[in-house]
Enzyme design. Structure first.
Site: not given
Lengths: 381, 248
Positions: A339, A365, A368
């Site tokens: 944008i 941590e 995914s």
């Protein structure tokens, strides 16, 4: 269903937002550029009471619920990822394990110093060859004459090598039982001989946070530095990571919120073809999608906090929150740069930093992929 | 010493205010309310004064239950207790001042802090009216404040310099930006505020001497005109400034 926040939670959001906007925002860009850790802001975060939010006032904490803490991380991350990282790592990984597993003596000795912003604590799990495969840990600790002798190294350890880091909780192999490695967690003070923490440079993101490599060369600590029971290392680490996932999720949510707000503001002011670009569907639909993703992420994360605060199982929802919030942080930050067009690629605009900072969230941590693995096991795959 | 701070609960300055259907009040829907920004300086000065000379800080706010949010924030910053003077209809400045003065008298407070004005109606006179009703001294729009014994030294910014005023308690001070740097409500303070009391009282009745007839938005700014880009546009510009804008 009650979606209302308590009066305290609202005040916490207000006060942390004000702090982040007034104290962190004006310097965030410069600290990122110079890759400089701010002792001043860390100390100010401590004064405000952001360290030890979930632990009892008996140890210097605030005794607040999980959601209050998550709101605080979200509000700092809305302004800057580096400071949210310092905050989240210190609370979830530094303070958390000692509070939950330490003996009364360990807690009384260490925790009050960690709640003021004058002392930080690190958590050493990841190793050069043990990332997603945390059981690949090679760092070992051998019990010799009432002392643990530690050898090995850790990598990518947040808050590990600041001037105010007081020590680390380290996972090590403490033996082999029935052909299986036995893992334990051990407390190592920063000044211990044979222990060296070295700052890592050249990061793409969280440049104003501190990341270290930890080296152990016949590092010797007393036997009573064991945290929790011998052989419970994996359990302690997994529990710590369940909690840590909520705060990484909060960082994703906050990052997405900050990037979205910047994009919306920019789009309202930027004119092309004679009108603000918000009046073009190509842009307004993007913003609508961003707002929707953020709303979904927030509802999922707050529900996971609610489960935890009500003593219900929350590990599956924590993994889902971590996965979803960090994934949408990527999508929202990417759309925010789009944008902004060419300006979004310039350091002068905050979205440039948000775009880099979000990239860790799908990795740190538990990647995914690991989150999907955890979730798939919970749903019976 | 008992110190009172009077706090208004006002629309956040970042909120886009809409006028209600009756044309006389604002539409409260979608409006976020906050502690009046000038009152934050008043709260800070009250807390600093208490910490220096001892005593307690009582926060008073006039309005509806919603005002408790602002009272609670002042308590989280460190004030000792709060009073909500309940009143749900519009009051003009004098009517507000009468209700506040009655409660301040009841509290037997010697020092009262206000923000110099509330950013909702912007009248900027409630502090002084309250002082007059109580028969207290008052200094308005203060940027520096000192209390030694009963003696007050206050500074005000005036055109081209500063004015130093000496007076004594009992006194009303209205705070201007620059008086101090308001503290954040720390998380400890927020937790401690949970245990502090906010007392509900009916605000003393008082009639209004003024009435709001209508509220309206300022006229929308018309877009500017570009007449040309070099010196040839000057005659036309002068003509329009003289005949259309009538400024020269």
């Amino acid at each position: 269903m009650d979606f209302n926040h308590t009066e305290e939670q609202n005040l916490i959001r207000e006060t942390v937002r004000e702090f982040a906007e007034k104290e962190i925002k004006p310097v965030a860009k410069e600290l990122d550029e110079k890759a400089e850790f701010s002792y001043e802001l860390t100390s100010r975060m401590g004064e405000l009471g952001l360290f030890g939010m979930n632990i009892s006032p008996d140890y210097g904490g605030q005794g607040m619920d999980t959601l209050s803490y998550i709101i605080a991380v979200e509000e700092i991350a809305r302004i800057d990822g580096s400071h949210a990282a310092t905050l989240a790592a210190h609370n979830s990984l530094g303070i958390g394990p000692i509070y939950y597993y330490g003996t009364e003596e360990q807690k009384k000795e260490i925790l009050p110093k960690l709640c003021t912003g004058q002392g930080l604590w690190a958590f050493g799990l990841t190793e050069p060859n043990a990332g997603s495969d945390s059981r690949g840990t090679k760092t070992s600790a051998e019990l010799k004459e009432g002392n643990w002798v530690i050898n090995g190294s850790k990598i990518f350890i947040t808050n590990g090598a600041t001037e105010i880091t007081l020590g680390a909780t380290v996972q090590a192999v403490t033996g082999v039982v029935d052909g299986k490695k036995e893992y334990s967690t051990i407390i190592v003070a920063q000044e211990t001989e044979g222990f060296k923490a070295i700052e890592m440079h050249g990061k793409m993101m969280w440049r104003a946070s501190n990341t270290a490599e930890l080296f152990f060369d016949n590092c010797t600590v007393p036997e009573e530095n064991l945290l929790g029971e011998r052989g419970h290392g994996s359990r302690i680490m997994l529990h710590t990571l369940d909690n840590g996932r909520l705060s990484i999720a909060a960082m994703g949510l906050g990052c997405a919120q900050g990037a979205y707000e910047a994009a919306l503001e920019y789009a309202k002011q930027r004119e092309q073809f004679g009108r603000p670009i918000t009046k073009f569907q190509a842009i307004s639909f993007k913003l609508a999608d961003m707002a929707t993703k953020i709303e979904l992420a927030r509802n999922l994360l707050y529900k996971a906090c609610w489960l935890k605060d009500n003593d219900k199982p929350f590990a599956k929802e924590a993994a889902m929150s971590k996965l979803y919030c960090s994934e949408i942080a990527k999508e929202v930050a990417d759309a925010a740069v789009q944008i902004h067009g060419g300006y979004g690629l310039m350091k002068e605009f905050d979205v440039e930093r948000f775009y880099r900072d979000q990239r860790l969230l799908q990795i740190g941590e538990g990647t995914s992929e690991i989150q999907r693995l955890v979730i798939s096991r919970y749903i019976g795959c | 010493m008992k110190i009172v701070v009077c706090v208004s609960h006002v629309p956040d300055t970042a909120t886009k205010v809409k006028i209600g259907d009756n044309g006389k009040t604002i539409d409260p829907k979608d409006v976020t309310y906050v502690v009046n920004p000038y009152d934050e300086f008043a709260i800070e000065e009250a807390l600093k004064t208490r910490d220096a000379v001892g005593g307690e800080v009582v926060v008073i706010s006039l309005g509806t239950d919603a005002n408790k949010e602002s009272i609670r924030k002042a308590l989280a910053m460190g004030a000792d207790s709060g009073i909500l003077l309940k009143s749900d209809s519009y009051r003009d400045s004098l009517s507000v001042a009468k209700a506040l003065a009655a409660e301040i008298k009841n509290q037997e407070a010697q020092l009262v802090f206000f923000g110099k004005q509330s950013v909702d109606y912007d009248a900027g006179i409630v502090g002084q009216l309250t002082a007059e009703l109580l028969g207290f001294n008052s200094v308005s729009v203060v940027v520096d404040f000192k209390l030694e014994g009963e003696k007050i030294t206050a500074e005000r910014e005036i055109e081209g310099g500063r004015e130093v005023i000496e007076t004594s308690i009992p006194c009303v001070i209205t705070a201007q930006k620059g008086l101090n740097e308001p503290r954040y409500a720390s998380l400890k303070g927020i937790m401690a505020a949970k245990k502090k009391t906010i007392e509900d009282k009916e605000a003393a009745a008082a009639e209004n001497y003024t009435e709001i007839l209508t509220m309206s938005k300022p006229p929308a700014k018309s877009p500017g005109k570009i007449l040309g880009e070099d010196a040839s546009a000057v005659p036309e510009l002068v003509k329009l400034l003289r005949e259309e804008a009538k400024v020269i």
